[in-house]
Write an enzyme that holds these catalytic residues in place. Structure first.
Site, PDB file in Angstrom:
ATOM      1  N   LEU A 120       0.886  -1.161   0.000  1.00  0.00           N
ATOM      2  CA  LEU A 120       0.000   0.000   0.000  1.00  0.00           C
ATOM      3  C   LEU A 120       0.921   1.207   0.000  1.00  0.00           C
ATOM      4  O   LEU A 120       1.853   1.263   0.809  1.00  0.00           O
ATOM      5  CB  LEU A 120      -0.880   0.012   1.249  1.00  0.00           C
ATOM      6  N   ASP A 121       0.691   2.163  -0.883  1.00  0.00           N
ATOM      7  CA  ASP A 121       1.628   3.278  -0.969  1.00  0.00           C
ATOM      8  C   ASP A 121       1.518   4.189   0.250  1.00  0.00           C
ATOM      9  O   ASP A 121       0.644   4.025   1.109  1.00  0.00           O
ATOM     10  CB  ASP A 121       1.473   4.045  -2.285  1.00  0.00           C
ATOM     11  N   LEU A 122       2.408   5.144   0.325  1.00  0.00           N
ATOM     12  CA  LEU A 122       2.546   6.005   1.503  1.00  0.00           C
ATOM     13  C   LEU A 122       1.227   6.649   1.909  1.00  0.00           C
ATOM     14  O   LEU A 122       0.902   6.740   3.098  1.00  0.00           O
ATOM     15  CB  LEU A 122       3.594   7.090   1.224  1.00  0.00           C
ATOM     16  N   SER A 128      -1.843   5.660   1.110  1.00  0.00           N
ATOM     17  CA  SER A 128      -2.976   4.743   1.175  1.00  0.00           C
ATOM     18  C   SER A 128      -3.028   4.077   2.543  1.00  0.00           C
ATOM     19  O   SER A 128      -2.048   4.048   3.280  1.00  0.00           O
ATOM     20  CB  SER A 128      -2.870   3.688   0.075  1.00  0.00           C
TER      21      SER A 128
END
Length: 242
Positions: free
Chosen positions: A103-105, A107
């Site tokens: 999960l990106d920063l 999200s």
């Protein structure tokens, strides 16, 4: 039973398999006093496997955790930029575990973490088409957004599988959507929204395969129940839905 050394090091909670390969190539791993090479196998019940001269710890307990990842954390065990990592949030679980997928920063939401490398590889392999559902808050031309997203078959020249999209709420120039995908392309949901002229203001994963995030608070983790772990390990590729 004999296994490759990188698998033994990973199972013992020492490091990831990729890191173990570097240790082996650097000559830091020995088997029965002999320097190992890539491809060397050993039986942990019979052979003396050492890293930097120290015996490996006993095999770590197989652990399956669900973390509700907050915004502002990177999905890695360490970060060269000094950013906060998901490893910090599960440091008290007692076992070295690794995130399954990313999960990106910016999200948030459901992130599975485990030391079961075989399961992690299966859940992230493209051929398995594991379903993931996200709640996505967007602004922009919200009317008809669900229909436009569900019709997407191409993303920046790359074909994608159709997504299932449902409108959960609407406001003036805003919408909350539930987006279910079966691929794991980099920032796929955000890129799909951008392709439809929508700006994502919040993105939260609420389901992966058989797991539901439920009421787990942000930044907290829990161990999966035995039933949840068994269901997760079951081969349950979703049927084709158009």
């Amino acid at each position: 039973m004999e296994e490759r050394l990188q698998k033994l090091l990973s199972a013992a909670g020492v490091c990831s398999r990729r890191t173990a390969e570097g240790y082996i190539e650097a000559g830091r791993v020995t088997v029965n006093g002999e320097t190992a090479v890539l491809g060397t196998k050993a039986n942990p019940d019979r052979d003396d496997v050492r890293l930097d001269g120290r015996p490996l710890p006993g095999r770590a307990e197989t652990v399956y955790l669900m973390l509700n990842k907050p915004r502002g954390y990177v999905t890695t065990l360490s970060d060269e930029k000094g950013r906060r990592t998901v490893a910090e949030l599960v440091a008290d679980c007692g076992v070295r575990v690794y995130p399954v997928g990313r999960l990106d920063l910016d999200s948030e939401g459901l992130l599975l973490m485990t030391n079961d490398g075989a399961l992690a590889r299966r859940l992230t392999h493209p051929s398995e088409e594991i379903e993931k559902t996200y709640h996505v808050w967007v602004k922009g031309p919200a009317e008809g957004a669900a229909e436009r997203l569900s019709r997407l078959r191409d993303l920046e020249g790359e074909p994608i599988r159709p997504a299932r999209v449902e409108t959960l709420g609407r406001g003036e120039g805003t919408a909350k959507l539930a987006v279910t995908i079966r691929q794991g392309k980099n920032r796929q949901v955000r890129r799909m929204c951008a392709a439809c002229g929508l700006e994502v203001t919040r993105l939260r994963r609420v389901r992966e395969h058989t797991l539901e995030l439920g009421a787990l608070p942000p930044g907290k983790w829990r161990r999966l129940t035995a039933g949840e772990a068994e269901a997760l390990k079951g081969r349950a590729r979703p049927e084709e839905k158009e």
